[in-house]
Design a protein around this motif. Structure first.
Motif, PDB file in Angstrom:
ATOM      1  N   GLU A  27      -6.055  -1.571  -2.189  1.00  0.00           N
ATOM      2  CA  GLU A  27      -5.053  -0.976  -1.308  1.00  0.00           C
ATOM      3  C   GLU A  27      -3.624  -1.350  -1.663  1.00  0.00           C
ATOM      4  OE1 GLU A  27      -5.190  -4.109   2.354  1.00  0.00           O
ATOM      5  OE2 GLU A  27      -6.698  -2.550   2.283  1.00  0.00           O
ATOM      6  N   ARG A  28      -3.413  -2.305  -2.527  1.00  0.00           N
ATOM      7  CA  ARG A  28      -2.062  -2.700  -2.925  1.00  0.00           C
ATOM      8  C   ARG A  28      -1.679  -1.923  -4.182  1.00  0.00           C
ATOM      9  NH1 ARG A  28      -0.464  -4.898   1.644  1.00  0.00           N
ATOM     10  NH2 ARG A  28      -1.763  -6.609   2.290  1.00  0.00           N
TER      11      ARG A  28
ATOM     12  N   ARG B 235      -5.033   7.132   1.115  1.00  0.00           N
ATOM     13  CA  ARG B 235      -4.728   6.347  -0.070  1.00  0.00           C
ATOM     14  C   ARG B 235      -4.856   7.259  -1.287  1.00  0.00           C
ATOM     15  NH1 ARG B 235      -7.882   0.862  -1.150  1.00  0.00           N
ATOM     16  NH2 ARG B 235      -9.417   2.129  -0.114  1.00  0.00           N
TER      17      ARG B 235
ATOM     18  N   GLU C 201       0.831  -1.202   0.000  1.00  0.00           N
ATOM     19  CA  GLU C 201       0.000   0.000   0.000  1.00  0.00           C
ATOM     20  C   GLU C 201       0.868   1.255   0.000  1.00  0.00           C
ATOM     21  OE1 GLU C 201      -3.960   1.486   2.347  1.00  0.00           O
ATOM     22  OE2 GLU C 201      -2.500   0.313   3.439  1.00  0.00           O
TER      23      GLU C 201
END
Length: 116
Positions: A67-68, A60, A48
């Protein structure tokens, strides 16, 4: 160095990026660009990537599907770079030239069409 494009960045001494929870300082370039040095990672894979203006509240990046968002590849080892000058065949009426090709020898290269 990872370039992060966006809007509303402000140059603070606390601006930072987080790569899988590992925090590094960000360099303010403009209100639409910051740069962060990705920290070393022990294995390949996605992690992330988040950004913070104050060093505490991370968000983010917009547009991330999940999230990666930052991909670490295996370590690359460069053994040798061998230049090759290759004559270009000429057509009638055109002078031939030369083209430079560089052969790269090493290990850990990713199989990708995006390598340059």
């Amino acid at each position: 160095i990872v370039e992060i494009n966006g809007s509303g960045f402000i140059g603070t001494s606390t601006m930072s990026c987080s790569f899988g929870g590992y925090q590094v300082f960000a360099r303010f370039v403009s209100n639409s660009l910051i740069e962060c040095m990705s920290p070393p990672f022990n294995s390949s894979g996605a992690t992330e990537l988040q950004v913070s203006i104050n060093g505490y509240d991370f968000v983010r990046l917009p547009g991330q599907i999940h999230e990666r968002s930052f991909l670490y590849d295996n370590e690359v080892y460069l053994l040798e770079a061998i230049p090759h000058v290759i004559p270009i065949k000429s057509n009638p009426g055109n002078q031939g030239g030369k083209e430079l090709h560089i052969e790269i020898l090493g290990s850990g290269f990713a199989k990708s069409n995006e390598l340059a």
